[in-house]
Design a protein around this motif. Structure first.
Motif, PDB file in Angstrom:
ATOM      1  N   UNK A  94       0.699  -1.196   0.076  1.00 57.91           N
ATOM      2  CA  UNK A  94      -0.256   0.039  -0.065  1.00 57.91           C
ATOM      3  C   UNK A  94       0.971   1.212   0.116  1.00 57.91           C
ATOM      4  N   UNK A  95       1.804   1.400   0.889  1.00 56.70           N
ATOM      5  CA  UNK A  95       2.722   2.378   0.977  1.00 56.70           C
ATOM      6  C   UNK A  95       3.430   2.583  -0.480  1.00 56.70           C
ATOM      7  N   UNK A  96       3.841   1.490  -1.015  1.00 57.18           N
ATOM      8  CA  UNK A  96       4.825   1.563  -2.133  1.00 57.18           C
ATOM      9  C   UNK A  96       3.781   2.024  -3.385  1.00 57.18           C
ATOM     10  N   UNK A  97       2.451   1.638  -3.429  1.00 59.95           N
ATOM     11  CA  UNK A  97       1.623   1.989  -4.392  1.00 59.95           C
ATOM     12  C   UNK A  97       1.387   3.408  -4.393  1.00 59.95           C
ATOM     13  N   UNK A  98       1.135   4.112  -3.170  1.00 63.55           N
ATOM     14  CA  UNK A  98       0.940   5.362  -2.941  1.00 63.55           C
ATOM     15  C   UNK A  98       1.981   6.244  -3.413  1.00 63.55           C
ATOM     16  N   UNK A  99       3.218   5.904  -3.103  1.00 60.02           N
ATOM     17  CA  UNK A  99       4.387   6.396  -3.317  1.00 60.02           C
ATOM     18  C   UNK A  99       4.515   6.466  -4.989  1.00 60.02           C
ATOM     19  N   UNK A 100       4.496   5.501  -5.818  1.00 59.79           N
ATOM     20  CA  UNK A 100       4.577   5.542  -6.786  1.00 59.79           C
ATOM     21  C   UNK A 100       3.591   6.401  -7.722  1.00 59.79           C
ATOM     22  N   UNK A 101       2.166   6.048  -7.247  1.00 56.67           N
ATOM     23  CA  UNK A 101       1.026   6.961  -8.011  1.00 56.67           C
ATOM     24  C   UNK A 101       1.381   8.308  -7.618  1.00 56.67           C
ATOM     25  N   UNK A 102       1.743   8.730  -6.560  1.00 61.37           N
ATOM     26  CA  UNK A 102       2.142  10.297  -6.261  1.00 61.37           C
ATOM     27  C   UNK A 102       3.153  10.587  -7.207  1.00 61.37           C
ATOM     28  N   UNK A 103       4.182   9.948  -7.575  1.00 68.83           N
ATOM     29  CA  UNK A 103       5.323  10.147  -8.460  1.00 68.83           C
ATOM     30  C   UNK A 103       4.868  10.176  -9.964  1.00 68.83           C
ATOM     31  N   UNK A 104       3.940   9.445 -10.393  1.00 69.85           N
ATOM     32  CA  UNK A 104       3.543   9.368 -11.595  1.00 69.85           C
ATOM     33  C   UNK A 104       2.831  10.451 -11.757  1.00 69.85           C
ATOM     34  N   UNK A 105       1.692  11.001 -11.053  1.00 75.12           N
ATOM     35  CA  UNK A 105       0.865  12.290 -11.126  1.00 75.12           C
ATOM     36  C   UNK A 105       1.926  13.541 -11.032  1.00 75.12           C
ATOM     37  N   UNK A 106       2.719  13.480 -10.341  1.00 70.72           N
ATOM     38  CA  UNK A 106       3.758  14.674 -10.234  1.00 70.72           C
ATOM     39  C   UNK A 106       4.464  14.837 -11.347  1.00 70.72           C
ATOM     40  N   UNK A 107       4.758  13.636 -11.956  1.00 69.07           N
ATOM     41  CA  UNK A 107       5.551  13.633 -13.303  1.00 69.07           C
ATOM     42  C   UNK A 107       4.603  13.884 -14.616  1.00 69.07           C
ATOM     43  N   UNK A 108       3.351  13.871 -14.292  1.00 66.90           N
ATOM     44  CA  UNK A 108       2.360  13.889 -15.275  1.00 66.90           C
ATOM     45  C   UNK A 108       2.314  12.845 -16.162  1.00 66.90           C
ATOM     46  N   UNK A 109       2.633  11.717 -15.850  1.00 73.42           N
ATOM     47  CA  UNK A 109       2.535  10.263 -16.729  1.00 73.42           C
ATOM     48  C   UNK A 109       1.190  10.045 -17.003  1.00 73.42           C
ATOM     49  N   UNK A 110       1.003   9.413 -18.106  1.00 75.75           N
ATOM     50  CA  UNK A 110      -0.541   8.863 -18.389  1.00 75.75           C
ATOM     51  C   UNK A 110      -0.854   7.685 -17.311  1.00 75.75           C
ATOM     52  N   UNK A 111      -2.245   8.096 -16.869  1.00 72.04           N
ATOM     53  CA  UNK A 111      -2.526   6.931 -15.749  1.00 72.04           C
ATOM     54  C   UNK A 111      -3.951   6.667 -16.144  1.00 72.04           C
TER      55      UNK A 111
END
Length: 296
Positions: free
Chosen positions: A40-57
């Protein structure tokens, strides 16, 4: 240095240390709940990173289905079973079992992805498996077929099979143009949710160990053992295939031995030394590039 070689080295180095680190997760917190916290922690960190770097989600429901399957297999059940297996068996025996992942990835890749079996990788894997067995020969010689050993062996075998199916699912997702980083972000979150639901069904207590040892080991396993290691390893799968990428796992016992020499006063034997040499030979066979046939 060749980029693929870095993708081979990084997860091997990190996962070589996680066998030792997982021991600090066992005790107060149920193993299944520790896996929930980790992913859960890894997923939250990764999704935050993806959103911050504006990757396709945004992905289709079908794509999310396969990402969720990857999360369930690779970031959920697989690791829960590893934690459980370490309760019954020495980590070295589990490392031996995981060195067979190369064979399973080749077989499942042929069945599900219609990819030809790479004979040179299988030869390299035989060197690696032989070396790993020699390294942990003392543990094999001291093995007694008690009920605990049988249960631990069954759990370990299931874990390896599920891990291989997770590798194949990741390869399938990469072939379908789902980026590795986003697949890992959603997959880790899904994996944590899957395991959280399972923990509720099994009525496992959601306790937490506030000790520095537990928290530091959890953060290390989350950031390095999950985010960084899986990011590089699954990228390697997308580039060279699940069979060849799995050989990164075979060198892990060598790294684990180095850690044991430093922190656990491990005594190197001649059998172990020969085993290390065999694994290194296998690595050379696995990562060398095949010569391309010349046009005539």
């Amino acid at each position: 240095m060749n980029k693929n070689l870095w993708l081979f080295i990084i997860p091997a180095l990190i996962w070589g240390s996680t066998w030792f680190t997982i021991k600090f997760q066992l005790g107060v917190v149920d193993p299944l709940v520790s896996v929930v916290y980790r992913y859960l922690l890894a997923g939250v960190v990764m999704i935050t990173f993806c959103l911050a770097t504006r990757r396709k989600m945004k992905f289709s429901i079908r794509e999310h289905g396969f990402i969720a399957l990857q999360g369930f297999l690779l970031f959920g059940v697989n690791y829960w079973l590893v934690y459980e297996a370490e309760v019954y068996l020495a980590s070295g025996l589990i490392a031996v079992a995981y060195s067979t992942l190369v064979f399973l990835n080749s077989g499942f890749g042929a069945i599900f992805l219609k990819r030809p079996i790479n004979k040179s990788i299988l030869m390299a894997a035989l060197f690696g498996l032989s070396g790993t067995i020699l390294i942990f020969s003392n543990e094999f010689l001291g093995l007694t077929f008690s009920q605990e050993t049988i249960v631990g062996t069954i759990i370990t075998v299931l874990s390896v099979i599920i891990a291989s199916l997770g590798n194949i699912t990741s390869a399938r997702n990469s072939a379908s143009n789902i980026p590795v980083i986003q697949a890992n972000a959603y997959g880790m979150l899904y994996g944590g949710i899957w395991m959280g639901l399972l923990a509720l069904i099994l009525e496992r207590p959601f306790s937490f160990d506030p000790s520095a040892t537990y928290i530091v080991s959890l953060l290390y396993l989350t950031v390095f053992g999950s985010i960084i290691a899986f990011g590089t390893y699954l990228t390697l799968i997308s580039r060279v295939g699940a069979d060849k990428a799995a050989y990164a796992l075979v060198i892990i016992p060598v790294i684990a031995i180095g850690i044991s020499l430093i922190f656990e006063n491990y005594q190197m034997t001649w059998y172990a030394a020969i085993g290390v040499v065999l694994i290194l030979i296998g690595n050379v066979l696995a990562i060398r590039k095949k010569e391309q046939p010349k046009n005539v």
